[in-house]
Write a protein that holds these residues in place. Sequence first.
Motif, PDB file in Angstrom:
ATOM      1  N   PRO A  90       0.796  -1.234   0.000  1.00  0.00           N
ATOM      2  CA  PRO A  90       0.000   0.000   0.000  1.00  0.00           C
ATOM      3  C   PRO A  90       0.827   1.282   0.000  1.00  0.00           C
ATOM      4  N   LEU A  91       2.069   1.230   0.430  1.00  0.00           N
ATOM      5  CA  LEU A  91       2.925   2.417   0.349  1.00  0.00           C
ATOM      6  C   LEU A  91       3.137   2.825  -1.106  1.00  0.00           C
ATOM      7  N   LEU A  92       3.312   1.823  -1.985  1.00  0.00           N
ATOM      8  CA  LEU A  92       3.463   2.099  -3.415  1.00  0.00           C
ATOM      9  C   LEU A  92       2.154   2.641  -3.976  1.00  0.00           C
ATOM     10  N   GLY A  93       1.042   1.979  -3.661  1.00  0.00           N
ATOM     11  CA  GLY A  93      -0.256   2.435  -4.166  1.00  0.00           C
ATOM     12  C   GLY A  93      -0.587   3.835  -3.703  1.00  0.00           C
ATOM     13  N   ALA A  94      -0.290   4.135  -2.446  1.00  0.00           N
ATOM     14  CA  ALA A  94      -0.572   5.464  -1.906  1.00  0.00           C
ATOM     15  C   ALA A  94       0.273   6.530  -2.594  1.00  0.00           C
ATOM     16  N   PHE A  95       1.539   6.199  -2.832  1.00  0.00           N
ATOM     17  CA  PHE A  95       2.436   7.139  -3.518  1.00  0.00           C
ATOM     18  C   PHE A  95       1.908   7.476  -4.906  1.00  0.00           C
ATOM     19  N   LEU A  96       1.499   6.450  -5.648  1.00  0.00           N
ATOM     20  CA  LEU A  96       0.992   6.670  -7.008  1.00  0.00           C
ATOM     21  C   LEU A  96      -0.323   7.448  -6.984  1.00  0.00           C
ATOM     22  N   ALA A  97      -1.169   7.161  -5.990  1.00  0.00           N
ATOM     23  CA  ALA A  97      -2.468   7.856  -5.896  1.00  0.00           C
ATOM     24  C   ALA A  97      -2.284   9.331  -5.573  1.00  0.00           C
ATOM     25  N   ASP A  98      -1.445   9.624  -4.594  1.00  0.00           N
ATOM     26  CA  ASP A  98      -1.252  11.012  -4.174  1.00  0.00           C
ATOM     27  C   ASP A  98      -0.451  11.816  -5.194  1.00  0.00           C
ATOM     28  N   ALA A  99       0.481  11.147  -5.885  1.00  0.00           N
ATOM     29  CA  ALA A  99       1.417  11.881  -6.745  1.00  0.00           C
ATOM     30  C   ALA A  99       0.961  11.987  -8.196  1.00  0.00           C
ATOM     31  N   TYR A 100       0.375  10.933  -8.733  1.00  0.00           N
ATOM     32  CA  TYR A 100       0.165  10.892 -10.180  1.00  0.00           C
ATOM     33  C   TYR A 100      -1.267  10.574 -10.619  1.00  0.00           C
ATOM     34  N   PHE A 101      -1.812   9.433 -10.183  1.00  0.00           N
ATOM     35  CA  PHE A 101      -3.043   8.923 -10.777  1.00  0.00           C
ATOM     36  C   PHE A 101      -4.314   9.406 -10.098  1.00  0.00           C
ATOM     37  N   GLY A 102      -4.227   9.785  -8.828  1.00  0.00           N
ATOM     38  CA  GLY A 102      -5.441  10.027  -8.057  1.00  0.00           C
ATOM     39  C   GLY A 102      -5.985   8.689  -7.557  1.00  0.00           C
ATOM     40  N   ARG A 103      -6.897   8.741  -6.588  1.00  0.00           N
ATOM     41  CA  ARG A 103      -7.371   7.502  -5.979  1.00  0.00           C
ATOM     42  C   ARG A 103      -8.232   6.666  -6.926  1.00  0.00           C
ATOM     43  N   TYR A 104      -9.025   7.320  -7.769  1.00  0.00           N
ATOM     44  CA  TYR A 104      -9.927   6.573  -8.655  1.00  0.00           C
ATOM     45  C   TYR A 104      -9.141   5.642  -9.581  1.00  0.00           C
ATOM     46  N   TRP A 105      -8.172   6.200 -10.315  1.00  0.00           N
ATOM     47  CA  TRP A 105      -7.444   5.390 -11.293  1.00  0.00           C
ATOM     48  C   TRP A 105      -6.493   4.396 -10.625  1.00  0.00           C
ATOM     49  N   THR A 106      -5.991   4.730  -9.451  1.00  0.00           N
ATOM     50  CA  THR A 106      -5.145   3.772  -8.732  1.00  0.00           C
ATOM     51  C   THR A 106      -5.954   2.540  -8.340  1.00  0.00           C
ATOM     52  N   ILE A 107      -7.153   2.764  -7.795  1.00  0.00           N
ATOM     53  CA  ILE A 107      -8.017   1.632  -7.441  1.00  0.00           C
ATOM     54  C   ILE A 107      -8.346   0.813  -8.681  1.00  0.00           C
ATOM     55  N   ALA A 108      -8.693   1.485  -9.771  1.00  0.00           N
ATOM     56  CA  ALA A 108      -9.093   0.792 -10.994  1.00  0.00           C
ATOM     57  C   ALA A 108      -7.964  -0.081 -11.548  1.00  0.00           C
ATOM     58  N   ILE A 109      -6.765   0.460 -11.640  1.00  0.00           N
ATOM     59  CA  ILE A 109      -5.628  -0.272 -12.220  1.00  0.00           C
ATOM     60  C   ILE A 109      -5.239  -1.462 -11.348  1.00  0.00           C
ATOM     61  N   PHE A 110      -5.152  -1.228 -10.042  1.00  0.00           N
ATOM     62  CA  PHE A 110      -4.691  -2.305  -9.162  1.00  0.00           C
ATOM     63  C   PHE A 110      -5.760  -3.371  -8.954  1.00  0.00           C
ATOM     64  N   CYS A 111      -7.040  -3.018  -9.114  1.00  0.00           N
ATOM     65  CA  CYS A 111      -8.104  -4.031  -9.077  1.00  0.00           C
ATOM     66  C   CYS A 111      -7.911  -5.057 -10.201  1.00  0.00           C
ATOM     67  N   ILE A 112      -7.517  -4.571 -11.364  1.00  0.00           N
ATOM     68  CA  ILE A 112      -7.322  -5.463 -12.513  1.00  0.00           C
ATOM     69  C   ILE A 112      -6.113  -6.372 -12.280  1.00  0.00           C
ATOM     70  N   ILE A 113      -5.016  -5.826 -11.712  1.00  0.00           N
ATOM     71  CA  ILE A 113      -3.853  -6.658 -11.368  1.00  0.00           C
ATOM     72  C   ILE A 113      -4.261  -7.736 -10.366  1.00  0.00           C
ATOM     73  N   TYR A 114      -5.039  -7.337  -9.391  1.00  0.00           N
ATOM     74  CA  TYR A 114      -5.556  -8.243  -8.359  1.00  0.00           C
ATOM     75  C   TYR A 114      -6.346  -9.385  -9.002  1.00  0.00           C
TER      76      TYR A 114
END
Length: 572
Positions: A90-114
């Motif tokens: 989650p440290l990586l996911g949080a970094f990407l959400a806060d810095a680049y993608f925003g929470r919506y796209w971070t959730i969407a991308i990582f849901c697909i990896i999951y």
Amino acid sequence: MAEENNNDELVDLYTTKDGTVDYKGDPADKHKTGTWKACPYILGTECSETLAYYGMSSNLVLYFKHQLNQTSAAAAKNQSNWSGTCYITPLLGAFLADAYFGRYWTIAIFCIIYLLGMTLLTLSAVVPGLKPTCYGKDNCRRSAACFVALYMIALGTGGIKPCVSSYGADQFDDADEGEKKHKSSFFNWFYFSINVGGLIATSVLVYVQENVGWGWGFGIPAVFMAVAVITFFSGTRLYRNQKPGGSPLTRICQVLVACLRKYRVQIPQDKSLLYETTDAESVIKGSRKLDHTSDFRFLDKAAVEIPSDSKQDPWRICTVTQVEELKAIVRLLPVWASVIIFALVYNQMSNFFVLQGELMDTRLGNTNFHIPAASLTIFDTISVIIWVPIYDRMIVPLTRRFTGHNSGLTQLQRMGVGLFISIFSMVCSAILELVRLNMVRRHNYYTSDEIPLTIFWQVPQYFLIGCAEVFTFIGQLEFFYQQAPDAMRSLCSALSLTTIALGSYLSSFLITIVIHITARDGKPGWLPDNLNYGHLDYFFWLLAVLSGLNLVAFLFVAKWYTYKRPVGTLNG
């Protein structure tokens, strides 16, 4: 001119004040987006994802032991290491959400990896070319696909766990008192939805894994993960989105570098002389202004203006808001550290509670129906489901009369109660194991798979951990969100989750140390492969002592934090 002012007033009346935007990037309409209109999709996503996660992970220690032929200690360590990774990514996911993608796209991308990881795990359990083949203890071939799938899932959780709770809280405007008061209830019902998913997983899917097959046992969670993806995308038009505020780690590093460059500079007594931007500029950057606070004064050097500074170079001059963001993180660290031991206790539900239960009478009454040992985690879930509405509807109003606090108990008080309750869970576990071992040794049940002691004696230890979760984990989740600056909320949510990661890693480390110290000179030690020859009760007593010491440390930390001024007050 008057008409333009009226139009501006109408826009202010209908749009949020916290800088959130809709899916098109326009200012979010208060009446068409967010609040409880959007939350069902977020809670539904979390419920389905949790069902998938716990449906796959609750019985993982027994999958390692029986399908991969690992010893009890090796299975517990592998489960702890994987679980820890699920809460460190989650440290990586949080970094990407806060810095680049925003929470919506971070959730969407990582849901697909999951989802891809869940699919591969299912295939690894049924496809002959991927299915592990084992020869004796700790000697399995073709287990690579299983572990690749598991760590893909761990990566996928990294974008979901730190963002979903914060994303749900984003749906309530902090600047609107009517919406803000619902935010605390959201965190309670968010955790409630987690445990509804967990309830189904531990009551149904664990039985499927042990009695139908691991292909179905992993395949059904994969289907629910697909449901989570569909549910999340279905609410797109209703969500409010915070703009990414730039890399929070970069902002922190800029303050540290600027401080070191100015270590000889004197800090002015007048705080108004410190550098700050306008309100509008702060909102554009994704973080509202924070008031100056007087603690950790050394960091204020980063905001002191000197002639050689260029305001275009953030590595030389930082705003007061940036400095206060770092101060906020520093203040949170002692509170964060004091929850790690609780996470260590929580981790036992997934390994030694299950291994203990496997050696007890798992029959349901006098029938021949056997309950999977991992299914006892259902009582942890039931406990949470019972305690969340009790806390929200009864404890909060009752304590509010005495404390005057909107939430009844402060978040730190709530966490302290949970830490206290967790001690009794370990005491119950130790006493039960002592009784179990006495029966084993009195009646020579050493080689027996089950002894005539019903597994339902484990219910109190599960129930107490569930009660402790409601106080500690929900309190921690809300505390870290409330105390986090706007641009670092995903990071702070991830930081709170890393306590579970470190608790899992600490569990693995503690198991290694205990085995190294106690299993000497031919002695089986506390944690042998056959726990009937060991002293698992000593291990539980050790955790009870550590929990007690941790509670004392937490009380000092909470008192220190209370006397410190919280995160700078938001302006505007």
